[in-house]
Design an enzyme around this catalytic site. Structure first.
Site, PDB file in Angstrom:
ATOM      1  N   ASP A  12     -14.001  14.507  35.856  1.00  0.00           N
ATOM      2  CA  ASP A  12     -15.330  15.024  35.496  1.00  0.00           C
ATOM      3  C   ASP A  12     -15.446  16.535  35.617  1.00  0.00           C
ATOM      4  O   ASP A  12     -16.516  17.075  35.906  1.00  0.00           O
ATOM      5  CB  ASP A  12     -16.429  14.357  36.367  1.00  0.00           C
ATOM      6  N   LYS A  15     -13.830  18.368  30.998  1.00  0.00           N
ATOM      7  CA  LYS A  15     -12.738  18.390  29.992  1.00  0.00           C
ATOM      8  C   LYS A  15     -13.261  18.169  28.571  1.00  0.00           C
ATOM      9  O   LYS A  15     -12.805  18.809  27.627  1.00  0.00           O
ATOM     10  CB  LYS A  15     -11.704  17.287  30.320  1.00  0.00           C
ATOM     11  N   GLY A  39     -15.137   9.347  30.923  1.00  0.00           N
ATOM     12  CA  GLY A  39     -16.407   9.631  30.257  1.00  0.00           C
ATOM     13  C   GLY A  39     -16.423  11.123  30.000  1.00  0.00           C
ATOM     14  O   GLY A  39     -16.576  11.907  30.936  1.00  0.00           O
ATOM     15  N   HIS A  40     -16.195  11.530  28.766  1.00  0.00           N
ATOM     16  CA  HIS A  40     -16.088  12.949  28.425  1.00  0.00           C
ATOM     17  C   HIS A  40     -17.329  13.354  27.628  1.00  0.00           C
ATOM     18  O   HIS A  40     -17.554  12.879  26.518  1.00  0.00           O
ATOM     19  CB  HIS A  40     -14.817  13.212  27.614  1.00  0.00           C
ATOM     20  N   GLN A 221      -9.350  11.652  33.595  1.00  0.00           N
ATOM     21  CA  GLN A 221      -9.358  11.689  35.061  1.00  0.00           C
ATOM     22  C   GLN A 221      -8.933  13.086  35.535  1.00  0.00           C
ATOM     23  O   GLN A 221      -9.172  14.048  34.834  1.00  0.00           O
ATOM     24  CB  GLN A 221      -8.458  10.598  35.665  1.00  0.00           C
TER      25      GLN A 221
HETATM   26  P1  GDP Z   1     -15.123  15.222  31.888  1.00  0.00           P
HETATM   27  O1  GDP Z   1     -14.948  13.797  32.262  1.00  0.00           O
HETATM   28  O2  GDP Z   1     -14.130  16.117  32.543  1.00  0.00           O
HETATM   29  O3  GDP Z   1     -15.198  15.455  30.407  1.00  0.00           O
HETATM   30  O4  GDP Z   1     -16.554  15.655  32.472  1.00  0.00           O
HETATM   31  P2  GDP Z   1     -17.913  14.803  32.399  1.00  0.00           P
HETATM   32  O5  GDP Z   1     -18.421  14.830  31.012  1.00  0.00           O
HETATM   33  O6  GDP Z   1     -17.731  13.485  33.044  1.00  0.00           O
HETATM   34  O7  GDP Z   1     -18.830  15.622  33.395  1.00  0.00           O
HETATM   35  C1  GDP Z   1     -19.099  16.979  33.219  1.00  0.00           C
HETATM   36  C2  GDP Z   1     -20.621  17.162  33.137  1.00  0.00           C
HETATM   37  O8  GDP Z   1     -20.941  18.514  33.295  1.00  0.00           O
HETATM   38  C3  GDP Z   1     -21.213  16.757  31.788  1.00  0.00           C
HETATM   39  O9  GDP Z   1     -22.520  16.287  31.986  1.00  0.00           O
HETATM   40  C4  GDP Z   1     -21.227  18.061  31.019  1.00  0.00           C
HETATM   41  O10 GDP Z   1     -22.213  18.078  29.997  1.00  0.00           O
HETATM   42  C5  GDP Z   1     -21.552  19.033  32.108  1.00  0.00           C
HETATM   43  N1  GDP Z   1     -20.994  20.391  31.954  1.00  0.00           N
HETATM   44  C6  GDP Z   1     -19.786  20.757  31.457  1.00  0.00           C
HETATM   45  N2  GDP Z   1     -19.597  22.093  31.615  1.00  0.00           N
HETATM   46  C7  GDP Z   1     -20.713  22.546  32.219  1.00  0.00           C
HETATM   47  C8  GDP Z   1     -21.113  23.849  32.678  1.00  0.00           C
HETATM   48  O11 GDP Z   1     -20.396  24.831  32.572  1.00  0.00           O
HETATM   49  N3  GDP Z   1     -22.334  23.932  33.287  1.00  0.00           N
HETATM   50  C9  GDP Z   1     -23.156  22.866  33.442  1.00  0.00           C
HETATM   51  N4  GDP Z   1     -24.302  23.039  34.058  1.00  0.00           N
HETATM   52  N5  GDP Z   1     -22.803  21.632  33.027  1.00  0.00           N
HETATM   53  C10 GDP Z   1     -21.595  21.485  32.439  1.00  0.00           C
HETATM   54  P1  IMO Z   2     -12.899  11.394  33.466  1.00  0.00           P
HETATM   55  O1  IMO Z   2     -11.847  11.357  32.396  1.00  0.00           O
HETATM   56  C1  IMO Z   2     -13.962  10.627  37.615  1.00  0.00           C
HETATM   57  C2  IMO Z   2     -12.130   7.153  39.536  1.00  0.00           C
HETATM   58  C3  IMO Z   2     -13.019   5.988  39.886  1.00  0.00           C
HETATM   59  C4  IMO Z   2     -12.281   5.443  41.090  1.00  0.00           C
HETATM   60  C5  IMO Z   2     -10.827   5.651  40.731  1.00  0.00           C
HETATM   61  C6  IMO Z   2     -10.168   4.432  40.115  1.00  0.00           C
HETATM   62  O2  IMO Z   2     -14.277  11.215  32.961  1.00  0.00           O
HETATM   63  O3  IMO Z   2     -12.728  12.606  34.321  1.00  0.00           O
HETATM   64  P2  IMO Z   2     -10.310   3.176  37.783  1.00  0.00           P
HETATM   65  O4  IMO Z   2     -11.480   2.740  36.964  1.00  0.00           O
HETATM   66  O5  IMO Z   2      -9.411   4.131  37.086  1.00  0.00           O
HETATM   67  O6  IMO Z   2      -9.560   2.016  38.376  1.00  0.00           O
HETATM   68  O7  IMO Z   2     -10.953   3.940  39.037  1.00  0.00           O
HETATM   69  O8  IMO Z   2     -10.800   6.715  39.796  1.00  0.00           O
HETATM   70  N1  IMO Z   2     -12.169   7.562  38.115  1.00  0.00           N
HETATM   71  C7  IMO Z   2     -12.770   8.673  37.675  1.00  0.00           C
HETATM   72  N2  IMO Z   2     -13.492   9.598  38.357  1.00  0.00           N
HETATM   73  N3  IMO Z   2     -13.700  10.780  36.298  1.00  0.00           N
HETATM   74  C8  IMO Z   2     -12.970   9.883  35.605  1.00  0.00           C
HETATM   75  O9  IMO Z   2     -12.600  10.073  34.334  1.00  0.00           O
HETATM   76  C9  IMO Z   2     -12.490   8.744  36.282  1.00  0.00           C
HETATM   77  N4  IMO Z   2     -11.763   7.658  35.946  1.00  0.00           N
HETATM   78  C10 IMO Z   2     -11.568   6.960  37.063  1.00  0.00           C
HETATM   79  O10 IMO Z   2     -14.318   6.409  40.202  1.00  0.00           O
HETATM   80  O11 IMO Z   2     -12.560   6.228  42.218  1.00  0.00           O
HETATM   81 MG    MG Z   3     -16.048  12.220  33.068  1.00  0.00          MG
END
Ligand code: GDP
Ligand code: IMO
Ligand code: MG
Length: 422
Positions: A12, A15, A39-40, A221
């Site tokens: 998270d 990415k 979840g991207h 991840q």
């Molecule tokens: P990912 O899994 O690495 O793609 O990240 P996620 O989408 O799960 O979580 C990142 C969260 O931070 C999302 O809600 C994005 O919209 C938000 N986000 C990404 N970059 C920024 C930033 O620079 N500032 C803020 N405030 N939010 C951001």
């Molecule tokens: P993105 O790509 C954050 C965490 C889960 C759990 C552990 C194992 O959005 O960054 P799993 O479902 O793979 O068996 O879970 O890894 N986890 C993540 N945490 N971002 C993710 O993906 C994750 N995918 C799995 O919360 O602790």
């Molecule tokens: Mg994510």
């Protein structure tokens, strides 16, 4: 050549946004591991979209997206995602390709994930329950079904065999939930999947490389969730690091050029497991609130803490990171003081290395304190607008890691990204 964008922390890191931004410069974006546990989040105009399995380059016309063999694919989630993305006018018949060696997540994988987690009680991993671990277990156990198998007449027989095997394990767990509806959805979704572009991924990607096309590999991840190098057993079941690109897509190591690591300006983690810089106080609560730190896949609150340079340096080492994109700096805008962890104390000694079994020992972080910049930064678009205190914070990180922070992200939207010249 292939460049890579991957997470350096516990997932998270942002990415999705970063891949979406850079995808404009690439011909192909390819996911190499993970599955619907990811979840991207990205923004198309003012519309927020969360992608789970489709690569984050999908909103760029002319960019091809490949789901690589290293992914574990849930056809049900994929169908839903395709419907969402298709609603934006994206022609997936033209720009989405799926490697035939990609393993399938079947409904009993999800049931097994749930049953196994429940059986762990207090020691549960905090899995997203998407069936990731059972699917990878069937891959290494040489039982799994692959996307290419869907096109063969033996598919149903092999599905039933695997399902029976799973049922025996589920019976052992006393798992009695009815999965009939999951199965109905699954069979509907595989008919949909069969109509998509199923290709030999390794020839596909290598032909693109030979033709001089630019490929971007998108990690899911984060490095601290890597099955080998993460905080085992609180990890996911794939190799999330840059080495995963080779076996997750079928590209040779010398084809990889830039490895762009994404890190937040602080740390978060969702699910169980060690987190040395976790803040269990109102500061952690404030970061969660300001950063909207709730899981994009499960909605769970993310645990929050200060930037951890011991973990980040380790991630840079194992990935061969060439530059860093630091996201969510804007979340720290209002803080008077900030802290960065520079060392761990464990076994009675101060160290700057990740220990063997983080979850078994007590780690005391050493912090360096910084003055906060106390300025609203989301409107900034150029590096000369950045406050001095933020520059100091970043410079310290650069010096510690010997790896440059080349961009900062100051908001969730596509254009909230600043290139740093220093
Ligand atoms: P990912 O899994 O690495 O793609 O990240 P996620 O989408 O799960 O979580 C990142 C969260 O931070 C999302 O809600 C994005 O919209 C938000 N986000 C990404 N970059 C920024 C930033 O620079 N500032 C803020 N405030 N939010 C951001
Ligand atoms: P993105 O790509 C954050 C965490 C889960 C759990 C552990 C194992 O959005 O960054 P799993 O479902 O793979 O068996 O879970 O890894 N986890 C993540 N945490 N971002 C993710 O993906 C994750 N995918 C799995 O919360 O602790
Ligand atoms: Mg994510």
């Amino acid at each position: 050549m292939v460049d890579v964008i991957l997470g350096l922390q516990w997932g998270d890191e942002g990415k999705g946004k970063i891949v979406d931004y850079f995808a404009a410069n690439y011909n192909v974006v390819a996911r190499f591991q993970g599955g619907p546990n990811a979840g991207h989040t990205l923004y198309v105009g003012d519309k927020k979209i969360v992608l789970h399995q489709i690569p984050s380059g999908v909103f760029h016309q002319g960019t091809i997206n490949l789901i690589g063999n290293g992914v574990v694919l849930d056809p049900v989630t994929l169908k839903k995602e395709c419907e969402t993305v298709g609603g934006f006018g994206v022609d997936l018949k033209k720009n989405l390709f799926i490697a035939e060696r990609t393993h399938l997540i079947i409904p009993t994988h999800r049931a097994l994930d749930k049953a196994a987690e429940l059986s762990k009680g207090e020691g549960k991993i905090g899995s997203t329950l998407k069936g990731i671990t059972p699917a990878y277990m069937d891959k290494t156990g040489r039982n799994g079904l692959r996307v290419g198998d869907l096109l063969h007449k033996s598919f149903i027989t092999n599905y039933i065999k695997l399902r029976l095997k799973h049922q025996r394990i589920l019976d052992n767990y006393n798992f009695t939930e009815d999965i009939t509806q999951w199965e109905e959805e699954f069979f509907e979704a595989i008919e949909f999947l069969k109509e998509l572009n199923i290709v030999n991924g390794e020839y596909f990607i290598n032909e693109q490389i030979t033709q001089g096309k630019k490929v971007l590999a998108e990690g899911a991840q984060g490095s601290m969730l890597d099955i080998d190098f993460g905080t085992f057993p609180f990890v996911t079941s794939s190799n999330t690091i840059s080495a995963g690109v080779c076996n997750g897509l079928g590209v040779a190591p010398q084809k990889i050029k830039e490895v762009i690591g994404v890190s937040k300006a602080y740390c978060t983690r969702v699910g169980g497991g060690p987190f040395p810089t976790e803040l269990l106080d109102e500061t952690g609560e404030l970061i969660r609130k300001l950063g909207s730190e709730f899981g994009a896949t499960t909605g769970r609150p993310r645990r929050c803490g200060w930037m951890d340079l011991v973990a980040l340096k380790y991630a840079c080492m194992i990935n061969g990171v060439t530059s860093i994109v630091m996201t969510k700096v804007d979340v720290l805008d209002t803080f008077k003081d900030l802290k960065i962890c520079t060392a761990y104390t464990y076994d009675g000694e101060q160290k700057d290395k990740i220990p063997f079994q983080m979850s078994r020992i007590n780690i005391e972080p050493t912090y360096k304190k910084f003055t906060g910049w106390k300025k609203e930064t989301p409107g900034f678009r150029s590096d000369d607008e950045l406050p001095l205190e933020m520059k100091e914070y970043i410079e310290f990180i650069n010096n510690y890691l010997h790896t440059p922070v080349s961009y900062i992200s100051n908001g969730p939207e596509r254009d909230q990204l600043i290139k740093l010249y220093a």
